[in-house]
Enzyme design. Structure first.
Site, PDB file in Angstrom:
ATOM      1  N   ASP A  17       0.920  -1.196  -0.055  1.00  0.00           N
ATOM      2  CA  ASP A  17       0.078   0.089   0.123  1.00  0.00           C
ATOM      3  C   ASP A  17       0.874   1.098  -0.262  1.00  0.00           C
ATOM      4  O   ASP A  17       2.332   1.173   0.081  1.00  0.00           O
ATOM      5  CB  ASP A  17      -0.954   0.049   1.344  1.00  0.00           C
ATOM      6  CG  ASP A  17      -2.220   0.990   0.743  1.00  0.00           C
ATOM      7  OD1 ASP A  17      -2.334   1.658   0.190  1.00  0.00           O
ATOM      8  OD2 ASP A  17      -3.385   0.677   1.645  1.00  0.00           O
TER       9      ASP A  17
HETATM   10  C1  BGC Z   1      -4.993   3.143   0.045  1.00  0.00           C
HETATM   11  C2  BGC Z   1      -5.116   2.076  -1.106  1.00  0.00           C
HETATM   12  C3  BGC Z   1      -5.163   2.646  -2.400  1.00  0.00           C
HETATM   13  C4  BGC Z   1      -3.753   3.429  -2.469  1.00  0.00           C
HETATM   14  C5  BGC Z   1      -3.700   4.143  -3.743  1.00  0.00           C
HETATM   15  C6  BGC Z   1      -3.982   3.957  -0.169  1.00  0.00           C
HETATM   16  O1  BGC Z   1      -4.039   4.739   0.706  1.00  0.00           O
HETATM   17  O2  BGC Z   1      -5.138   2.551   1.303  1.00  0.00           O
HETATM   18  O3  BGC Z   1      -6.299   1.181  -0.763  1.00  0.00           O
HETATM   19  O4  BGC Z   1      -5.291   1.752  -3.453  1.00  0.00           O
HETATM   20  O5  BGC Z   1      -3.814   4.482  -1.521  1.00  0.00           O
HETATM   21  O6  BGC Z   1      -4.643   5.061  -3.885  1.00  0.00           O
END
Ligand code: BGC
Length: 765
Positions: A292
């Protein structure tokens, strides 16, 4: 309903499968190209790569276009060969521009373009929780296929979805992105979405790689607070939270995203047990793992590593293949070349990661077709067929919770006037819900617009927002749309007048979209602002009131019971059109709750599949001040018709571990119109080496039936579905035991039968 066990009397042909098994049966191969062919091509390319180029390939950059300096920074990284992937670009022109930069680097390796295509891209589908409420995996698959087609048309290869985190505490904002509380429903939805995104194989035309997330346990963050730690028993982890991930991997998902938080003390993105022992070795996952955003960097934040180089080393060695960098440039994988040179990271480990990322590019055909046709992309986004899918998905997702004196469907012929009231009734941004970035608000049909269009000029439709939607106390990480703002007291008075002068009042209440989603946890289930007061005032007029709840939480109306109540979630681009079709009776609601609806927030977490304990005669009296039973059980939802489920038949009184039990019931539509019912099958293992839940969903089927019609609904229940992870012996077991089976239309199903399983006899230590 009575219990009826008719052994060996089944004459009908059983075509049923459990939802998960049905979806899995349709699962295609992981890829069309042979592993050897892909590997040979990737090896040839890797032989020419420097360590820096390799580290670049497994680094993914955010492109925040709203911040010009950020876009420049990302462009510089890509042009220098220090980025194998980007995220957030959303137009064909911008994506082509970045691809051109990558093509000009020394090796000219195109980018793998990622995006959060969570529930639609340009055409917005209902939020994932709503799709789960349809209890119709086929509809989720179709919706995500449309989302994939639009995304791929603009040059996106990979979505950070589906979110398969189990949500048992709706304070957690990200409940909206998942499928609710249950691992069987969650697994079916996970599989359906993976198939919708990826199609028959990775690289299929018009499809994208699916990235189930967030591995693993993220939904159990303590107190429902987003990002906070997760402390889960092994039993909960294996039997509940890991199940949808396993199903998604078995369905061929090409990517997995590792989570932010610590799982039982070890950060998920540096967790060797999770990423290597479980995911790779035990499950045989063949795709690539991305962290993530900034989760590799955060290993240091967690106090798990000392500095950036150690974070890079730990993440890679644990099993991460690509670093999604921390927004605003904090990356750690840039340290890998030096770590390899110093002998602190084996080059073979780096190569494994690079190979997996390049393999994904080969399979997706990125080398053959790095650029997209912009005119063609525009045509795909404008395809009216996509709107039809969105409308149908929304119609199937609504859950009717109350309908006293059959207020619904509204009688279009005798209706003269409708008062549409509420701060969400005409808000396009809220109607589409969170995690949407590429929509055209002007195309979104709000509830007001949908009702007006459906009712036509003959019915007077008045509108009042009723009250303001308050702002969040803490800022969202997403842009905050301007909330509806009015003089509340005056507007409540106006809304009341309007209701008095109308045949019926339709109130659209709930939470603004930025009140659910990432970084949107909440410590209350109350209607935000003065909506409760508005509802009470309108109900006091004595006029018939329909409340439509737009939220991803079980909101607490504090005992107010409007004549009709329907959960419409965040219904997407065509939400208002779908609402109008359902309110006017063109379609009967048939959705069911994907979570247990508590009476109030003090009961949270509350889920149906709990363990049995002391004082069972007072199971619902665990609090002295009020019942702890839910307001609406898991799986509950009404329709405009009524159904009877009878004649439970089991194919045999006992089964062996290799056998499949066949279970059937007769479903009869006892009402006066065609409608859908979701037949749900629960089992309970009565005793085991570990205590088992009071019941667990094992299969379900949504069936459409004409008025008066009867249909046999059959399920196959393979004994393997009864295995579970036993904390007593710390492994999966399929044990000799007695089971109850319950079939009905929610988690309180009473129609019951019994069978025995001849499995292993477990000797407890
Ligand atoms: C989230 C993810 C997401 C990523 C990209 C993160 O803050 O937890 O679910 O895919 O950002 O946007």
């Amino acid at each position: 309903m009575h219990a009826s066990l008719k052994i060996n009397k089944l004459r009908r042909l059983f075509v049923g499968l459990t939802a998960v098994a049905a979806a899995a049966a349709a699962t295609s191969s992981f890829a069309q190209l042979s592993d050897d062919a892909v590997r040979a091509r990737v090896d040839a390319l890797m032989a020419r790569m420097t360590l820096e180029e390799k580290a670049g390939q497994i680094t993914q950059h955010f492109v925040f276009q709203e911040v010009p300096k950020e876009e420049e920074r990302a462009a510089k990284e890509v042009a220098a060969g220090r980025g194998g992937s980007v995220l957030l670009l959303k137009t064909a022109a911008d994506i082509n521009r970045f691809q051109q930069m990558a093509l000009k680097t020394r090796l000219g390796i195109p980018l793998l373009v990622g995006f959060d295509v969570i529930h639609g891209f340009h055409t917005v589908m209902p939020v994932p929780l709503a799709m789960a409420a349809s209890w119709d995996p086929a509809v989720a698959q179709e919706a995500q296929a449309v989302a994939a087609r639009e995304a791929r048309a603009v040059g996106i290869h990979w979505t950070f979805a589906p979110n398969v985190d189990i949500g048992r505490d709706a304070r957690w904002g990200r409940t909206v992105e998942g499928a609710g509380e249950d691992p069987t429903l969650g697994s079916a939805m996970a599989v359906a979405q993976v198939q919708g995104f990826q199609g028959p194989y990775i690289g299929a035309p018009g499809r994208v790689i699916a990235g189930p997330k967030h591995f693993a346990g993220y939904g159990a963050s303590i107190g429902g607070r987003d990002y906070d730690e997760v402390d889960l028993s092994d039993s909960q982890l294996w039997n509940v939270h890991l199940k949808p991930f396993k199903a998604a991997v078995d369905a061929g998902a090409g990517n997995i995203m590792s989570a932010y938080m610590g799982l039982n003390g070890v950060p998920a993105s540096g967790n060797h047990w999770l990423l290597t022992e479980v995911l790779r070795k035990s499950w045989g996952f063949k795709g690539f793992v991305v962290t993530d955003a900034g989760a590799a960097f955060d290993l240091t934040t967690h106090g798990y590593t000392r500095d950036k180089p150690e974070a890079a080393r730990q993440a890679l060695l644990a099993g991460v293949d690509m670093e999604m960098t921390k927004p605003f440039d904090s990356q750690v994988f840039a340290n890998l070349p030096e770590l390899v040179s110093k002998g602190e990271v084996p080059v073979a480990k780096l190569d494994d990661a690079v190979r997996r990322v390049l393999e994904a590019k080969v399979r997706m055909g990125v080398f053959e077709k790095p650029l997209v046709d912009e005119a063609e992309a525009a045509k795909v986004l404008a395809d009216p067929a996509h709107r039809d899918v969105a409308r149908r998905a929304a119609e199937r997702s609504f859950v009717l919770l109350r309908n006293e004196k059959q207020l619904l469907p509204l009688k279009g012929s005798s209706l003269k006037s409708v008062a549409v009231i509420g701060p969400l009734a005409d808000s396009a941004v809220d109607t589409v819900g969170p995690w949407i970035f590429a929509q055209n608000d002007a195309e979104t049909v709000t509830v007001l617009a949908g009702l007006k269009a459906k009712l036509g000029a003959k019915v007077k439709v008045d509108y009042s927002p009723g009250v303001s939607m308050p702002k969040r106390a803490n800022k969202s990480i997403f842009p905050e749309p301007k909330p509806v703002t009015v003089d509340d007291s005056k507007e409540i008075a106006r809304a009341v007048q309007m209701a008095k002068q109308s045949d019926v009042a339709v109130l659209v209440l709930g939470e603004a979209q930025i009140m659910s989603g990432e970084n949107a946890s909440r410590s209350s289930f109350d209607l935000p602002g003065r909506q409760q007061e508005l509802l009470a005032a309108v109900m006091a007029t004595g006029k018939p009131v329909v409340v439509l709840l737009m939220s991803a939480r079980p909101l607490d109306l504090k005992g107010l019971a409007p004549q009709a109540l329907m959960q419409i979630w965040y219904p997407g681009t065509q939400g208002g059109a779908a609402v109008a079709n359902v309110l006017l009776g063109e379609v009967s609601p048939g959705g069911k709750l994907p979570f247990t609806w508590p009476r109030n927030i003090g009961q949270v977490p509350l889920h149906y599949a709990h363990l049995q304990s002391h004082f069972t005669h007072a199971m619902t009296e665990r609090y002295w001040n009020e019942p702890n039973s839910p307001l609406y059980p898991f799986g509950f939802g009404l329709s405009y018709s009524s159904f009877e489920i009878q004649d439970l038949m089991l194919s045999q009184p006992s089964l062996k571990a290799s056998e499949t039990l066949k279970v059937s019931v007769k479903l009869r539509n006892t009402g006066a119109r065609k409608a859908d019912e979701v037949v749900q099958l629960y089992v309970r293992q009565k005793a085991g080496s570990s205590a088992r839940p009071v019941r667990e969903l094992k299969a379900f089927r949504r069936v459409s039936l004409d008025a008066g019609a009867t249909q046999t609904v059959s399920f196959d229940l393979p004994a393997s579905e009864l295995q579970y992870w036993s904390a007593a012996v710390r492994r999966f077991v399929l044990e000799t035991a007695d089971f109850d089976v319950f079939v009905g239309n929610d988690a309180t199903a009473k129609l019951a039968g019994k069978f025995q399983l001849e499995g292993e006899a477990i000797a407890r230590p």
